[in-house]
Motif scaffolding. Sequence first.
Motif, PDB file in Angstrom:
ATOM      1  N   MET A  39      27.910  51.712 100.081  1.00  0.00           N
ATOM      2  CA  MET A  39      27.649  51.503 101.507  1.00  0.00           C
ATOM      3  C   MET A  39      28.664  50.531 102.108  1.00  0.00           C
ATOM      4  N   ASP A  40      28.999  49.467 101.375  1.00  0.00           N
ATOM      5  CA  ASP A  40      30.007  48.522 101.847  1.00  0.00           C
ATOM      6  C   ASP A  40      31.338  49.230 102.090  1.00  0.00           C
ATOM      7  N   LEU A  41      31.708  50.105 101.162  1.00  0.00           N
ATOM      8  CA  LEU A  41      32.989  50.804 101.269  1.00  0.00           C
ATOM      9  C   LEU A  41      32.992  51.798 102.422  1.00  0.00           C
ATOM     10  N   ALA A  42      31.887  52.515 102.605  1.00  0.00           N
ATOM     11  CA  ALA A  42      31.796  53.465 103.721  1.00  0.00           C
ATOM     12  C   ALA A  42      31.901  52.733 105.052  1.00  0.00           C
ATOM     13  N   ILE A  43      31.220  51.597 105.150  1.00  0.00           N
ATOM     14  CA  ILE A  43      31.270  50.823 106.394  1.00  0.00           C
ATOM     15  C   ILE A  43      32.653  50.236 106.610  1.00  0.00           C
ATOM     16  N   LEU A  44      33.339  49.860 105.518  1.00  0.00           N
ATOM     17  CA  LEU A  44      34.721  49.394 105.656  1.00  0.00           C
ATOM     18  C   LEU A  44      35.591  50.486 106.278  1.00  0.00           C
ATOM     19  N   GLY A  99      45.523  48.117  94.896  1.00  0.00           N
ATOM     20  CA  GLY A  99      46.880  48.581  95.161  1.00  0.00           C
ATOM     21  C   GLY A  99      46.987  49.939  95.801  1.00  0.00           C
ATOM     22  N   SER A 100      45.917  50.746  95.726  1.00  0.00           N
ATOM     23  CA  SER A 100      45.893  52.028  96.423  1.00  0.00           C
ATOM     24  C   SER A 100      47.080  52.907  96.032  1.00  0.00           C
ATOM     25  N   ALA A 101      47.740  53.517  97.013  1.00  0.00           N
ATOM     26  CA  ALA A 101      48.794  54.491  96.758  1.00  0.00           C
ATOM     27  C   ALA A 101      49.948  53.901  95.952  1.00  0.00           C
ATOM     28  N   TYR A 102      50.202  52.621  96.110  1.00  0.00           N
ATOM     29  CA  TYR A 102      51.263  51.965  95.329  1.00  0.00           C
ATOM     30  C   TYR A 102      50.955  52.052  93.838  1.00  0.00           C
ATOM     31  N   VAL A 269      40.546  51.304 102.281  1.00  0.00           N
ATOM     32  CA  VAL A 269      39.343  51.244 101.447  1.00  0.00           C
ATOM     33  C   VAL A 269      39.731  51.355  99.972  1.00  0.00           C
ATOM     34  N   ALA A 270      40.708  52.207  99.675  1.00  0.00           N
ATOM     35  CA  ALA A 270      41.134  52.379  98.287  1.00  0.00           C
ATOM     36  C   ALA A 270      41.765  51.111  97.718  1.00  0.00           C
ATOM     37  N   THR A 271      42.294  50.238  98.558  1.00  0.00           N
ATOM     38  CA  THR A 271      42.898  48.994  98.061  1.00  0.00           C
ATOM     39  C   THR A 271      41.844  48.050  97.501  1.00  0.00           C
ATOM     40  N   THR A 272      40.567  48.287  97.814  1.00  0.00           N
ATOM     41  CA  THR A 272      39.493  47.408  97.327  1.00  0.00           C
ATOM     42  C   THR A 272      38.892  47.913  96.017  1.00  0.00           C
ATOM     43  N   ALA A 273      39.547  48.870  95.369  1.00  0.00           N
ATOM     44  CA  ALA A 273      38.991  49.495  94.166  1.00  0.00           C
ATOM     45  C   ALA A 273      38.623  48.474  93.098  1.00  0.00           C
ATOM     46  N   GLU A 274      39.396  47.409  93.013  1.00  0.00           N
ATOM     47  CA  GLU A 274      39.159  46.396  91.984  1.00  0.00           C
ATOM     48  C   GLU A 274      37.963  45.511  92.315  1.00  0.00           C
ATOM     49  N   GLU A 275      37.436  45.636  93.531  1.00  0.00           N
ATOM     50  CA  GLU A 275      36.310  44.805  93.960  1.00  0.00           C
ATOM     51  C   GLU A 275      35.032  45.617  94.137  1.00  0.00           C
ATOM     52  N   ALA A 276      35.070  46.897  93.715  1.00  0.00           N
ATOM     53  CA  ALA A 276      33.916  47.779  93.878  1.00  0.00           C
ATOM     54  C   ALA A 276      33.069  47.807  92.611  1.00  0.00           C
ATOM     55  N   LYS A 277      31.747  47.794  92.796  1.00  0.00           N
ATOM     56  CA  LYS A 277      30.827  47.991  91.676  1.00  0.00           C
ATOM     57  C   LYS A 277      30.829  49.472  91.283  1.00  0.00           C
ATOM     58  N   ASP A 278      30.791  49.742  89.990  1.00  0.00           N
ATOM     59  CA  ASP A 278      30.734  51.118  89.499  1.00  0.00           C
ATOM     60  C   ASP A 278      31.703  52.013  90.277  1.00  0.00           C
ATOM     61  N   GLN A 280      33.803  54.375  89.768  1.00  0.00           N
ATOM     62  CA  GLN A 280      33.892  55.834  89.585  1.00  0.00           C
ATOM     63  C   GLN A 280      32.933  56.582  90.511  1.00  0.00           C
ATOM     64  N   ARG A 281      31.824  55.960  90.850  1.00  0.00           N
ATOM     65  CA  ARG A 281      30.841  56.594  91.729  1.00  0.00           C
ATOM     66  C   ARG A 281      30.960  56.099  93.174  1.00  0.00           C
ATOM     67  N   THR A 282      31.085  54.785  93.354  1.00  0.00           N
ATOM     68  CA  THR A 282      31.006  54.219  94.698  1.00  0.00           C
ATOM     69  C   THR A 282      32.243  54.511  95.548  1.00  0.00           C
ATOM     70  N   LEU A 283      33.423  54.537  94.927  1.00  0.00           N
ATOM     71  CA  LEU A 283      34.639  54.744  95.720  1.00  0.00           C
ATOM     72  C   LEU A 283      34.700  56.126  96.374  1.00  0.00           C
ATOM     73  N   PRO A 284      34.519  57.216  95.616  1.00  0.00           N
ATOM     74  CA  PRO A 284      34.533  58.524  96.285  1.00  0.00           C
ATOM     75  C   PRO A 284      33.464  58.644  97.372  1.00  0.00           C
ATOM     76  N   ARG A 285      32.258  58.154  97.086  1.00  0.00           N
ATOM     77  CA  ARG A 285      31.190  58.240  98.086  1.00  0.00           C
ATOM     78  C   ARG A 285      31.527  57.422  99.328  1.00  0.00           C
ATOM     79  N   GLY A 286      32.040  56.235  99.122  1.00  0.00           N
ATOM     80  CA  GLY A 286      32.355  55.365 100.254  1.00  0.00           C
ATOM     81  C   GLY A 286      33.472  55.925 101.117  1.00  0.00           C
ATOM     82  N   ILE A 287      34.547  56.397 100.473  1.00  0.00           N
ATOM     83  CA  ILE A 287      35.706  56.908 101.213  1.00  0.00           C
ATOM     84  C   ILE A 287      35.352  58.175 101.983  1.00  0.00           C
ATOM     85  N   LEU A 288      34.746  59.148 101.293  1.00  0.00           N
ATOM     86  CA  LEU A 288      34.427  60.430 101.938  1.00  0.00           C
ATOM     87  C   LEU A 288      33.305  60.288 102.955  1.00  0.00           C
ATOM     88  N   GLY A 289      32.332  59.431 102.670  1.00  0.00           N
ATOM     89  CA  GLY A 289      31.243  59.212 103.623  1.00  0.00           C
ATOM     90  C   GLY A 289      31.727  58.572 104.907  1.00  0.00           C
TER      91      GLY A 289
END
Length: 507
Positions: A39-44, A99-102, A269-278, A280-289
């Motif tokens: 939810m944090d990532l989606a709102i970001l 780092g995202s795309a880099y 949003v992808a640059t925060t990957a290192e600060e996301a819980k779980d 593998q699940r939260t990043l795709p849901r947050g970005i696409l949502g």
Amino acid sequence: MGHWLSSFGNAVVRRKPVEQSLLAMQDPTRSLKRELTAMDLAILGVAVAVGAGIFSVGATAAANYAGPGVILSFVIAAVVCGLAVMCYAEFASTLPVSGSAYTYSYTTMGELIAWIIGWDLILEMLLAGSVIAKFWGVYLADAFRLFHVEIPLTFTVFGIEATWGPILIVGIFTTLLVLGTKLSTRVTNIFTIIKVGITLFVIVAGIGYIKVANYTPFIPASQPAEHKSTLEQPLFAFLSGLNPSTFGFVGVLSAAALVFFAFIGFDVVATTAEEAKDPQRTLPRGILGGLAIVSVLYILVTLVVTGMVSYKDLAASGTPSLTTAFELVGATWAGKVISIGILFGLTTVVMVLLLGLTRIVFSMSRDGLLPRGMSKTSERYRTPARLQIGVGIIVALIAGVAKVELLEEMINIGTLSAFVLVSFGIPILRRTRPDLKRGFRVPFSPWLPIAAGVACLWLMTNLTVVTWARFLVWLLVGFTIWFCYGRRHSVAGQQDMAASGRPSEVG
């Protein structure tokens, strides 16, 4: 000479193994705290995308490029962004590192390409943060005017006139980001909920003023754009020898390239990957949502603004916006509501861009392509505090003093170039590392990722010639920095040299 060429060639193509990227997170002096939910990532994502653009860019594109056909432009931009964002989601779930795309490009395409895309992302987020902070000051002045508040908005230091609004907003969020990403996202969540509520209110209020006749013609006939110089026309038109034009299907595509500005931020949003819980699940849901929410809001706003008034009336106003549309139908009360919505909208955009810019520089620094001291994190807050403060000072100075809004289109080309490389990187990583665990997989690979990359390239060709010229200058400056510093101090390069027994180039 032969040794030097060999060394240079190795530096260009050397890749950073996935395992090495994951291992870098274990350095306690250069690691970030995992605390963000889906939810944090989606709102970001919503926070960085829903800004002034939702209230102005659609009206501008309708008035000057596509008429009511700008609705198609938003659909095209949303589809292209969606294709690229799926690629980001797969990478982020496979390699949940800052780092995202880099970072993704370093793993798949080699160090030079990674440096170029990191340099592009710095361009995107530095200019976007500065431009948005600048606009925040402008809309703050508009809000003061609408509510009849008289406060001087500029001050002079050493003979240089500066605007205090952008400096204030950058300073506030720099402080919050130093104190912790979770604290910053809590503040962002509140502001985002408010601005989405205001946006929905404006949409509902505007529906009552819609006249179906304003949607005709849906795509106005193409006409010469005599006021545009050769450098101000799209690169595709310049290369094909076409005369500058507006409206028609070319206008719809040009508008799509313009409104793409409203979709930037999901790579942040992808640059925060290192600060996301779980992750593998939260990043795709947050970005696409987040993308789904934003796309629906944009299309609804565009339907309202083009249905309320004729695109010709918007063009005649000089400064077309959603406020202009309400004023033209006599609903002047909406100006105050929209001005508040824009201020809330821009506030969160500034914060997320400051976060993304710092995380890109942090990752490049941790890899040695920029001075390693920049990636040190605070023991107390687990954030790159010194780097965050330095970035905040630079953005505040640019936004407060420079006319950075003149470079607005540079943000689009930086974002699209990152999207291109991420899209093409998916098939490469699938082929080279099929063993990696993926929390999300782009369907129909390699065809869909390739289509995403080609679509982003097509949008890039619809940006102006002068934007491309400036972009090439930026790339040249970046290559010089990498050639003189980055390739010689690269952590991956030093490790390769140590393993082969070759002497280090540093020194």
